[in-house]
Design an enzyme around this catalytic site. Structure first.
Site, PDB file in Angstrom:
ATOM      1  N   TYR A   1       0.623  -1.069  -0.012  1.00 52.67           N
ATOM      2  CA  TYR A   1       0.045  -0.157  -0.072  1.00 52.67           C
ATOM      3  C   TYR A   1       0.960   1.328   0.063  1.00 52.67           C
ATOM      4  CZ  TYR A   1      -2.856   3.589   2.094  1.00 52.67           C
ATOM      5  OH  TYR A   1      -3.572   4.914   2.225  1.00 52.67           O
TER       6      TYR A   1
ATOM      7  N   LYS B   1       1.572   4.051  -3.033  1.00 57.09           N
ATOM      8  CA  LYS B   1       1.074   5.415  -2.780  1.00 57.09           C
ATOM      9  C   LYS B   1       2.435   6.364  -2.855  1.00 57.09           C
ATOM     10  CE  LYS B   1      -2.503   6.783  -1.756  1.00 57.09           C
ATOM     11  NZ  LYS B   1      -3.493   7.343  -2.556  1.00 57.09           N
TER      12      LYS B   1
END
Length: 503
Positions: free
Chosen positions: A241, A245
Protein backbone atom coordinates in the site's frame (compact mmCIF):
# COMPACT_ATOMS: atom_id res chain seq x y z
CA UNK A 1 -14.43 33.81 10.72
CA UNK A 2 -13.83 36.03 7.72
CA UNK A 3 -11.19 33.73 6.20
CA UNK A 4 -13.50 30.74 6.53
CA UNK A 5 -16.19 32.62 4.62
CA UNK A 6 -13.72 33.46 1.85
CA UNK A 7 -12.68 29.82 1.57
CA UNK A 8 -16.29 28.70 1.24
CA UNK A 9 -16.91 31.41 -1.37
CA UNK A 10 -13.95 30.13 -3.37
CA UNK A 11 -15.97 27.06 -4.39
CA UNK A 12 -18.90 29.10 -5.72
CA UNK A 13 -19.41 28.35 -9.40
CA UNK A 14 -16.62 25.75 -9.42
CA UNK A 15 -16.75 22.39 -11.17
CA UNK A 16 -15.01 19.65 -9.20
CA UNK A 17 -14.00 16.22 -10.50
CA UNK A 18 -13.60 13.58 -7.76
CA UNK A 19 -12.15 10.10 -8.24
CA UNK A 20 -12.73 7.22 -5.83
CA UNK A 21 -16.11 8.80 -5.24
CA UNK A 22 -17.58 5.92 -3.21
CA UNK A 23 -14.68 5.99 -0.73
CA UNK A 24 -14.84 7.37 2.80
CA UNK A 25 -13.00 10.68 2.34
CA UNK A 26 -14.54 11.39 -1.07
CA UNK A 27 -18.03 11.09 0.37
CA UNK A 28 -17.25 13.32 3.35
CA UNK A 29 -15.69 15.86 0.97
CA UNK A 30 -18.66 15.80 -1.45
CA UNK A 31 -21.18 16.20 1.36
CA UNK A 32 -19.16 19.06 2.86
CA UNK A 33 -19.03 21.02 -0.40
CA UNK A 34 -22.75 20.55 -1.13
CA UNK A 35 -23.71 21.58 2.41
CA UNK A 36 -21.43 24.60 2.75
CA UNK A 37 -21.50 25.89 -0.83
CA UNK A 38 -24.93 25.39 -2.42
CA UNK A 39 -23.71 27.44 -5.39
CA UNK A 40 -21.02 24.99 -6.41
CA UNK A 41 -21.60 24.36 -10.09
CA UNK A 42 -21.02 20.63 -10.51
CA UNK A 43 -19.53 17.61 -8.79
CA UNK A 44 -18.44 14.97 -11.30
CA UNK A 45 -17.96 11.72 -9.38
CA UNK A 46 -15.84 9.03 -11.04
CA UNK A 47 -17.41 5.68 -10.13
CA UNK A 48 -16.39 2.24 -11.32
CA UNK A 49 -19.39 0.21 -12.52
CA UNK A 50 -19.70 -3.39 -11.35
CA UNK A 51 -21.28 -6.45 -12.90
CA UNK A 52 -24.24 -6.09 -10.56
CA UNK A 53 -24.60 -2.32 -10.23
CA UNK A 54 -24.64 0.65 -12.58
CA UNK A 55 -22.89 3.86 -11.59
CA UNK A 56 -26.28 5.47 -10.91
CA UNK A 57 -27.17 2.67 -8.49
CA UNK A 58 -23.80 2.97 -6.76
CA UNK A 59 -24.18 6.76 -6.52
CA UNK A 60 -27.48 6.46 -4.69
CA UNK A 61 -26.87 3.34 -2.62
CA UNK A 62 -23.28 4.05 -1.57
CA UNK A 63 -23.17 7.85 -1.55
CA UNK A 64 -26.18 10.14 -1.45
CA UNK A 65 -28.61 7.80 0.33
CA UNK A 66 -26.19 6.96 3.18
CA UNK A 67 -26.60 8.31 6.71
CA UNK A 68 -23.75 10.72 5.96
CA UNK A 69 -26.01 12.82 3.73
CA UNK A 70 -28.88 12.76 6.23
CA UNK A 71 -28.08 16.18 7.69
CA UNK A 72 -28.11 17.79 4.25
CA UNK A 73 -31.36 16.05 3.35
CA UNK A 74 -32.93 17.25 6.60
CA UNK A 75 -31.74 20.83 6.03
CA UNK A 76 -33.04 20.99 2.46
CA UNK A 77 -36.07 18.69 2.67
CA UNK A 78 -36.53 15.64 0.45
CA UNK A 79 -37.67 17.49 -2.68
CA UNK A 80 -34.92 20.13 -2.70
CA UNK A 81 -32.29 17.55 -1.73
CA UNK A 82 -33.23 15.29 -4.65
CA UNK A 83 -33.28 18.30 -6.98
CA UNK A 84 -29.80 19.36 -5.79
CA UNK A 85 -28.39 15.89 -6.38
CA UNK A 86 -29.94 15.70 -9.87
CA UNK A 87 -28.67 19.13 -10.92
CA UNK A 88 -25.23 19.20 -9.32
CA UNK A 89 -23.98 15.62 -8.86
CA UNK A 90 -23.06 13.73 -12.03
CA UNK A 91 -21.80 10.13 -11.85
CA UNK A 92 -19.09 9.33 -14.41
CA UNK A 93 -18.32 5.75 -15.37
CA UNK A 94 -14.59 5.13 -15.18
CA UNK A 95 -11.52 3.64 -13.55
CA UNK A 96 -8.30 5.48 -12.66
CA UNK A 97 -6.18 2.43 -13.50
CA UNK A 98 -7.08 2.90 -17.19
CA UNK A 99 -5.98 5.43 -19.80
CA UNK A 100 -8.29 8.47 -19.95
CA UNK A 101 -9.59 7.27 -16.56
CA UNK A 102 -11.65 4.68 -18.42
CA UNK A 103 -14.01 7.37 -19.80
CA UNK A 104 -14.77 5.92 -23.22
CA UNK A 105 -17.00 8.68 -24.66
CA UNK A 106 -14.52 11.01 -26.39
CA UNK A 107 -16.98 13.89 -26.70
CA UNK A 108 -17.83 13.68 -23.02
CA UNK A 109 -14.11 13.74 -22.16
CA UNK A 110 -13.72 16.89 -24.26
CA UNK A 111 -16.64 18.50 -22.42
CA UNK A 112 -15.08 17.62 -19.06
CA UNK A 113 -11.72 19.10 -20.05
CA UNK A 114 -13.45 22.43 -20.75
CA UNK A 115 -15.42 22.46 -17.48
CA UNK A 116 -13.25 21.19 -14.64
CA UNK A 117 -11.72 23.71 -12.21
CA UNK A 118 -10.54 21.32 -9.48
CA UNK A 119 -9.55 17.64 -9.46
CA UNK A 120 -9.53 15.62 -6.25
CA UNK A 121 -7.90 12.22 -6.66
CA UNK A 122 -8.93 10.11 -3.70
CA UNK A 123 -9.06 6.76 -5.53
CA UNK A 124 -7.02 4.13 -3.72
CA UNK A 125 -6.84 0.57 -2.55
CA UNK A 126 -5.72 0.66 1.09
CA UNK A 127 -5.07 -3.03 1.74
CA UNK A 128 -1.55 -3.41 3.05
CA UNK A 129 -1.10 -6.66 1.13
CA UNK A 130 -3.15 -5.94 -1.97
CA UNK A 131 -2.17 -7.77 -5.16
CA UNK A 132 0.78 -5.90 -6.63
CA UNK A 133 -0.82 -5.51 -10.05
CA UNK A 134 -4.03 -4.11 -8.51
CA UNK A 135 -2.30 -1.72 -6.09
CA UNK A 136 0.15 -0.57 -8.77
CA UNK A 137 -2.70 0.06 -11.21
CA UNK A 138 -4.80 2.14 -8.81
CA UNK A 139 -2.34 3.82 -6.44
CA UNK A 140 0.60 4.37 -8.79
CA UNK A 141 -0.57 4.38 -12.42
CA UNK A 142 -3.88 5.90 -11.27
CA UNK A 143 -2.03 9.04 -10.17
CA UNK A 144 -0.26 9.16 -13.55
CA UNK A 145 -3.53 8.78 -15.47
CA UNK A 146 -5.13 11.53 -13.37
CA UNK A 147 -2.16 13.78 -14.15
CA UNK A 148 -2.47 13.12 -17.89
CA UNK A 149 -6.18 13.86 -17.69
CA UNK A 150 -5.54 17.05 -15.71
CA UNK A 151 -3.08 18.37 -18.31
CA UNK A 152 -5.94 18.59 -20.79
CA UNK A 153 -8.23 20.60 -18.48
CA UNK A 154 -8.06 24.16 -19.81
CA UNK A 155 -9.53 25.82 -16.68
CA UNK A 156 -7.82 23.71 -14.03
CA UNK A 157 -6.78 25.63 -10.91
CA UNK A 158 -5.78 22.80 -8.58
CA UNK A 159 -5.01 19.08 -8.58
CA UNK A 160 -5.27 17.53 -5.11
CA UNK A 161 -3.91 14.05 -4.43
CA UNK A 162 -4.90 12.15 -1.29
CA UNK A 163 -1.86 10.14 -0.23
CA UNK A 164 -0.76 8.82 3.18
CA UNK A 165 1.76 10.09 5.72
CA UNK A 166 3.23 6.60 5.83
CA UNK A 167 4.89 6.99 2.41
CA UNK A 168 7.89 7.71 4.65
CA UNK A 169 7.95 4.06 5.69
CA UNK A 170 9.29 3.34 9.18
CA UNK A 171 11.29 6.54 9.60
CA UNK A 172 12.17 7.35 13.22
CA UNK A 173 11.95 10.85 14.72
CA UNK A 174 10.48 14.00 13.21
CA UNK A 175 9.28 13.40 9.64
CA UNK A 176 9.15 16.55 7.44
CA UNK A 177 6.57 17.45 4.79
CA UNK A 178 8.95 16.95 1.91
CA UNK A 179 8.23 15.52 -1.56
CA UNK A 180 9.34 12.12 -2.82
CA UNK A 181 11.45 12.40 -5.95
CA UNK A 182 11.39 10.09 -8.96
CA UNK A 183 13.51 6.99 -8.36
CA UNK A 184 13.93 7.62 -4.63
CA UNK A 185 14.08 4.69 -2.20
CA UNK A 186 14.06 4.63 1.60
CA UNK A 187 16.74 3.87 4.16
CA UNK A 188 17.55 0.18 4.34
CA UNK A 189 16.55 -0.51 0.74
CA UNK A 190 18.32 -3.38 -0.96
CA UNK A 191 17.64 -1.72 -4.32
CA UNK A 192 18.89 1.87 -4.24
CA UNK A 193 16.99 3.16 -7.27
CA UNK A 194 13.30 2.73 -8.01
CA UNK A 195 12.72 2.11 -11.72
CA UNK A 196 8.97 2.35 -12.27
CA UNK A 197 9.14 0.91 -15.79
CA UNK A 198 11.02 -2.10 -14.42
CA UNK A 199 8.30 -2.61 -11.81
CA UNK A 200 5.63 -2.61 -14.52
CA UNK A 201 7.67 -5.14 -16.49
CA UNK A 202 8.07 -7.40 -13.44
CA UNK A 203 4.31 -7.33 -12.85
CA UNK A 204 3.47 -8.19 -16.46
CA UNK A 205 6.11 -10.93 -16.75
CA UNK A 206 5.01 -12.52 -13.45
CA UNK A 207 1.36 -12.60 -14.50
CA UNK A 208 2.25 -14.02 -17.92
CA UNK A 209 4.40 -16.76 -16.34
CA UNK A 210 1.78 -17.73 -13.74
CA UNK A 211 -0.96 -17.98 -16.34
CA UNK A 212 1.24 -19.94 -18.75
CA UNK A 213 1.92 -22.40 -15.94
CA UNK A 214 -1.85 -22.86 -15.52
CA UNK A 215 -1.98 -21.62 -11.94
CA UNK A 216 -5.43 -21.18 -10.43
CA UNK A 217 -6.78 -17.68 -9.74
CA UNK A 218 -6.34 -18.34 -6.02
CA UNK A 219 -2.69 -19.24 -6.55
CA UNK A 220 -2.15 -16.18 -8.76
CA UNK A 221 -3.81 -14.01 -6.13
CA UNK A 222 -1.45 -15.26 -3.40
CA UNK A 223 1.61 -14.96 -5.65
CA UNK A 224 0.80 -11.36 -6.63
CA UNK A 225 0.19 -10.40 -3.00
CA UNK A 226 3.55 -11.85 -2.02
CA UNK A 227 5.24 -10.11 -4.96
CA UNK A 228 3.93 -6.74 -3.79
CA UNK A 229 5.30 -7.17 -0.27
CA UNK A 230 8.61 -8.44 -1.66
CA UNK A 231 9.09 -5.50 -4.06
CA UNK A 232 8.05 -2.98 -1.40
CA UNK A 233 10.56 -4.29 1.14
CA UNK A 234 13.36 -4.44 -1.42
CA UNK A 235 12.90 -0.69 -1.93
CA UNK A 236 12.59 0.13 1.78
CA UNK A 237 8.81 0.29 2.27
CA UNK A 238 6.99 -2.04 4.71
CA UNK A 239 4.01 -2.98 2.54
CA UNK A 240 2.45 -2.77 -0.91
CA UNK A 241 0.00 0.00 0.00
CA UNK A 242 2.49 2.67 1.11
CA UNK A 243 4.97 1.62 -1.60
CA UNK A 244 2.50 2.16 -4.43
CA UNK A 245 1.18 5.40 -2.89
CA UNK A 246 4.76 6.66 -2.79
CA UNK A 247 5.17 5.85 -6.48
CA UNK A 248 1.93 7.73 -7.16
CA UNK A 249 3.39 10.83 -5.51
CA UNK A 250 6.55 10.56 -7.62
CA UNK A 251 4.49 10.39 -10.81
CA UNK A 252 2.73 13.64 -9.85
CA UNK A 253 5.88 15.65 -9.20
CA UNK A 254 6.22 16.82 -12.81
CA UNK A 255 2.70 18.27 -12.93
CA UNK A 256 3.74 21.41 -11.03
CA UNK A 257 5.13 22.70 -14.34
CA UNK A 258 1.54 22.72 -15.61
CA UNK A 259 -0.42 23.69 -12.50
CA UNK A 260 -0.67 23.64 -8.73
CA UNK A 261 -0.54 20.29 -6.95
CA UNK A 262 -1.58 19.64 -3.35
CA UNK A 263 -0.66 16.34 -1.72
CA UNK A 264 -2.63 15.63 1.44
CA UNK A 265 -0.97 13.03 3.64
CA UNK A 266 -3.35 11.90 6.38
CA UNK A 267 -2.24 9.51 9.09
CA UNK A 268 -4.65 6.86 10.46
CA UNK A 269 -8.15 8.16 9.65
CA UNK A 270 -10.89 7.69 12.23
CA UNK A 271 -14.60 8.55 12.40
CA UNK A 272 -15.87 12.11 12.04
CA UNK A 273 -15.20 14.46 14.94
CA UNK A 274 -18.19 16.75 14.45
CA UNK A 275 -19.33 17.11 10.82
CA UNK A 276 -21.82 16.48 9.47
CA UNK A 277 -22.30 14.69 12.81
CA UNK A 278 -19.91 12.94 15.22
CA UNK A 279 -18.90 9.32 14.79
CA UNK A 280 -19.74 8.51 11.18
CA UNK A 281 -17.44 5.88 9.72
CA UNK A 282 -17.30 3.03 7.23
CA UNK A 283 -15.36 -0.22 7.33
CA UNK A 284 -12.69 -1.20 9.82
CA UNK A 285 -9.26 0.36 9.80
CA UNK A 286 -6.14 -0.63 11.74
CA UNK A 287 -7.19 0.10 15.32
CA UNK A 288 -10.87 -0.49 14.56
CA UNK A 289 -10.12 -4.09 13.60
CA UNK A 290 -8.34 -4.55 16.94
CA UNK A 291 -11.31 -3.00 18.77
CA UNK A 292 -13.84 -5.35 17.13
CA UNK A 293 -11.67 -8.48 17.53
CA UNK A 294 -11.13 -7.65 21.20
CA UNK A 295 -14.82 -6.82 21.75
CA UNK A 296 -15.94 -10.13 20.18
CA UNK A 297 -13.59 -12.12 22.38
CA UNK A 298 -11.32 -13.17 19.51
CA UNK A 299 -8.29 -11.18 20.67
CA UNK A 300 -6.67 -12.07 23.99
CA UNK A 301 -3.57 -9.92 23.64
CA UNK A 302 -2.46 -6.53 22.37
CA UNK A 303 0.69 -6.42 20.29
CA UNK A 304 2.64 -3.17 20.19
CA UNK A 305 4.84 -0.72 22.06
CA UNK A 306 2.68 0.81 24.82
CA UNK A 307 4.69 4.04 24.57
CA UNK A 308 4.35 4.38 20.80
CA UNK A 309 2.07 7.01 19.27
CA UNK A 310 -0.57 5.72 16.85
CA UNK A 311 -1.14 8.90 14.86
CA UNK A 312 -4.92 9.28 14.56
CA UNK A 313 -7.02 11.98 12.89
CA UNK A 314 -10.80 12.23 12.38
CA UNK A 315 -11.97 12.04 8.77
CA UNK A 316 -13.79 15.39 8.77
CA UNK A 317 -10.60 17.15 9.90
CA UNK A 318 -8.79 15.64 6.90
CA UNK A 319 -11.53 16.93 4.61
CA UNK A 320 -11.45 20.38 6.23
CA UNK A 321 -7.73 20.53 5.50
CA UNK A 322 -8.40 19.46 1.89
CA UNK A 323 -10.95 22.26 1.47
CA UNK A 324 -8.60 24.85 2.99
CA UNK A 325 -5.61 23.64 0.97
CA UNK A 326 -7.47 23.90 -2.33
CA UNK A 327 -8.59 27.46 -1.62
CA UNK A 328 -5.49 28.82 0.13
CA UNK A 329 -2.37 27.05 -1.21
CA UNK A 330 -2.30 29.09 -4.37
CA UNK A 331 -2.48 32.32 -2.38
CA UNK A 332 0.79 31.43 -0.59
CA UNK A 333 2.72 32.31 -3.76
CA UNK A 334 0.55 33.36 -6.70
CA UNK A 335 3.55 34.00 -8.95
CA UNK A 336 4.28 30.37 -9.75
CA UNK A 337 2.90 26.86 -9.89
CA UNK A 338 4.09 24.61 -7.11
CA UNK A 339 3.64 21.39 -5.16
CA UNK A 340 2.30 21.71 -1.62
CA UNK A 341 2.44 18.89 0.91
CA UNK A 342 0.40 18.72 4.10
CA UNK A 343 0.64 16.14 6.87
CA UNK A 344 -2.75 15.81 8.58
CA UNK A 345 -2.33 14.01 11.88
CA UNK A 346 -2.08 14.45 15.63
CA UNK A 347 1.32 13.11 16.74
CA UNK A 348 2.97 16.55 16.61
CA UNK A 349 0.17 18.64 18.16
CA UNK A 350 -1.80 16.24 20.39
CA UNK A 351 -0.27 12.76 20.69
CA UNK A 352 -2.06 9.80 22.28
CA UNK A 353 -0.21 6.69 23.43
CA UNK A 354 -1.07 3.15 22.36
CA UNK A 355 -1.45 2.18 26.03
CA UNK A 356 -4.13 4.88 26.47
CA UNK A 357 -6.08 3.63 23.44
CA UNK A 358 -5.92 0.05 24.76
CA UNK A 359 -7.22 1.15 28.17
CA UNK A 360 -10.06 3.16 26.57
CA UNK A 361 -11.06 0.13 24.48
CA UNK A 362 -11.27 -1.97 27.64
CA UNK A 363 -13.30 0.69 29.48
CA UNK A 364 -15.76 1.16 26.63
CA UNK A 365 -16.31 -2.56 26.02
CA UNK A 366 -16.73 -3.20 29.75
CA UNK A 367 -19.47 -0.56 29.92
CA UNK A 368 -20.90 -1.24 26.45
CA UNK A 369 -20.19 -4.90 25.58
CA UNK A 370 -20.78 -6.33 22.14
CA UNK A 371 -23.23 -9.21 21.94
CA UNK A 372 -22.72 -12.80 20.86
CA UNK A 373 -24.76 -13.22 17.66
CA UNK A 374 -25.57 -16.88 18.43
CA UNK A 375 -26.59 -16.57 22.09
CA UNK A 376 -27.60 -12.92 22.28
CA UNK A 377 -25.57 -12.57 25.47
CA UNK A 378 -23.06 -9.78 26.14
CA UNK A 379 -19.41 -10.65 25.56
CA UNK A 380 -17.34 -9.90 28.64
CA UNK A 381 -13.81 -8.73 27.91
CA UNK A 382 -10.93 -9.23 30.28
CA UNK A 383 -7.74 -7.27 30.67
CA UNK A 384 -5.70 -8.26 27.61
CA UNK A 385 -2.09 -9.32 27.80
CA UNK A 386 0.30 -6.75 26.34
CA UNK A 387 3.02 -8.11 24.07
CA UNK A 388 5.49 -5.26 23.62
CA UNK A 389 7.85 -6.93 21.15
CA UNK A 390 7.69 -9.29 18.19
CA UNK A 391 9.74 -11.87 20.10
CA UNK A 392 7.19 -11.89 22.93
CA UNK A 393 4.44 -12.29 20.31
CA UNK A 394 6.14 -15.31 18.72
CA UNK A 395 6.76 -16.82 22.16
CA UNK A 396 3.08 -16.35 23.01
CA UNK A 397 1.96 -18.06 19.80
CA UNK A 398 4.42 -20.91 20.38
CA UNK A 399 3.22 -21.43 23.95
CA UNK A 400 -0.54 -20.98 23.59
CA UNK A 401 -1.41 -22.05 20.04
CA UNK A 402 1.18 -24.30 18.41
CA UNK A 403 0.92 -27.14 20.97
CA UNK A 404 -2.85 -27.24 20.44
CA UNK A 405 -2.33 -27.34 16.66
CA UNK A 406 0.12 -30.25 16.96
CA UNK A 407 -2.31 -32.26 19.09
CA UNK A 408 -5.19 -31.47 16.74
CA UNK A 409 -3.10 -32.56 13.76
CA UNK A 410 -2.33 -35.92 15.40
CA UNK A 411 -5.98 -36.51 16.34
CA UNK A 412 -7.02 -35.63 12.78
CA UNK A 413 -4.57 -38.20 11.35
CA UNK A 414 -5.76 -40.85 13.80
CA UNK A 415 -9.39 -40.22 12.82
CA UNK A 416 -8.64 -40.62 9.09
CA UNK A 417 -8.83 -36.86 8.47
CA UNK A 418 -12.37 -36.53 9.83
CA UNK A 419 -11.27 -33.36 11.62
CA UNK A 420 -9.50 -31.92 8.59
CA UNK A 421 -11.80 -28.89 8.31
CA UNK A 422 -11.36 -28.02 12.01
CA UNK A 423 -7.59 -28.44 11.83
CA UNK A 424 -7.34 -26.41 8.60
CA UNK A 425 -9.41 -23.59 10.09
CA UNK A 426 -7.23 -23.47 13.21
CA UNK A 427 -4.07 -23.56 11.10
CA UNK A 428 -5.35 -20.70 8.92
CA UNK A 429 -6.18 -18.64 12.01
CA UNK A 430 -2.65 -18.96 13.35
CA UNK A 431 -1.09 -18.28 9.95
CA UNK A 432 -3.34 -15.24 9.54
CA UNK A 433 -2.36 -13.90 12.97
CA UNK A 434 1.33 -14.27 12.09
CA UNK A 435 0.87 -12.57 8.72
CA UNK A 436 -1.20 -9.71 10.13
CA UNK A 437 1.33 -9.13 12.89
CA UNK A 438 4.07 -8.73 10.27
CA UNK A 439 1.90 -6.38 8.18
CA UNK A 440 0.89 -4.18 11.12
CA UNK A 441 4.28 -4.31 12.90
CA UNK A 442 5.53 -1.01 11.41
CA UNK A 443 2.52 0.83 12.85
CA UNK A 444 2.24 -0.96 16.20
CA UNK A 445 5.86 -0.10 16.96
CA UNK A 446 6.04 3.18 15.02
CA UNK A 447 8.55 5.68 16.40
CA UNK A 448 7.99 8.60 14.04
CA UNK A 449 6.33 11.98 14.60
CA UNK A 450 4.84 13.72 11.56
CA UNK A 451 5.84 17.35 11.33
CA UNK A 452 2.97 19.56 10.18
CA UNK A 453 4.52 23.00 9.71
CA UNK A 454 2.77 23.48 6.34
CA UNK A 455 -0.55 22.36 7.78
CA UNK A 456 -0.07 24.67 10.77
CA UNK A 457 0.52 27.57 8.35
CA UNK A 458 -2.87 26.78 6.77
CA UNK A 459 -4.45 26.88 10.22
CA UNK A 460 -2.82 30.26 10.90
CA UNK A 461 -4.24 31.66 7.67
CA UNK A 462 -7.72 30.63 8.83
CA UNK A 463 -7.63 31.54 12.49
CA UNK A 464 -5.90 34.89 12.10
CA UNK A 465 -5.30 36.34 15.55
CA UNK A 466 -7.08 33.55 17.42
CA UNK A 467 -4.85 31.18 19.38
CA UNK A 468 -6.46 28.13 17.83
CA UNK A 469 -9.31 27.08 15.62
CA UNK A 470 -12.56 26.82 17.53
CA UNK A 471 -14.20 23.42 17.72
CA UNK A 472 -17.37 24.73 16.16
CA UNK A 473 -15.61 26.27 13.16
CA UNK A 474 -16.71 24.57 9.95
CA UNK A 475 -13.10 24.28 8.79
CA UNK A 476 -11.58 23.02 12.03
CA UNK A 477 -8.64 20.68 11.49
CA UNK A 478 -6.77 21.46 14.69
CA UNK A 479 -6.10 18.19 16.59
CA UNK A 480 -5.41 20.16 19.77
CA UNK A 481 -9.21 20.45 20.10
CA UNK A 482 -9.54 16.69 20.59
CA UNK A 483 -9.99 15.30 24.10
CA UNK A 484 -9.03 11.74 23.28
CA UNK A 485 -10.85 9.99 26.12
CA UNK A 486 -14.11 11.78 25.33
CA UNK A 487 -13.67 11.27 21.57
CA UNK A 488 -13.02 7.52 21.84
CA UNK A 489 -15.64 6.76 24.49
CA UNK A 490 -18.46 8.97 23.23
CA UNK A 491 -17.80 9.31 19.51
CA UNK A 492 -15.46 6.87 17.77
CA UNK A 493 -16.25 3.56 19.46
CA UNK A 494 -19.97 4.36 19.40
CA UNK A 495 -19.64 5.17 15.70
CA UNK A 496 -18.08 1.77 14.98
CA UNK A 497 -20.87 0.01 16.86
CA UNK A 498 -23.62 2.02 15.16
CA UNK A 499 -22.44 2.46 11.57
CA UNK A 500 -20.15 -0.54 11.01
CA UNK A 501 -21.48 -3.26 13.33
CA UNK A 502 -25.04 -1.87 13.10
CA UNK A 503 -25.59 -2.33 16.85
Amino acid sequence: MEETTQIIQYFEGKTIFITGATGFLAKVFSEKILRLQPNVKKLFLLIRPTAKQSIEQRLHEEVVNTELFGVLREELGDEEFDSTIRSKVVPVSGDVSLQNLGIVDSQFRQDLWHQIDIIVNSAATTKFDERYDVAFGINALGAMHVQHFARKCSKLQMLLQVSTAYVHGTTVGLIPEKPLHMGETLAGAKITHLDIDSEKKIINETLTRLRAQKHTEKEINIAMKNLGIERAMLHGWPNTYVFTKAIGEMLLEGFKEKGNVVIIRPTIITSTYSEPFPGWTEGLRTLDSIFVAYGKGNLKFFLGDPESTPDLIPGDMVVNCMVAAIALSRSIDETKHDLYIYHVGSSRQNPVKYSEVKWLMHRYLTENPLFDSSTGKPIRVGQPITLNSMSSFHNYISTHYLPFLKILKIINMMSCNHLESIYSKARRSVDSALRLAELYKPYLFFQGIFDDVNTENLRKLIRGRSEKLKEEDVLNFDPKCIQWDDYFLNTHFRGIAKYVLKK
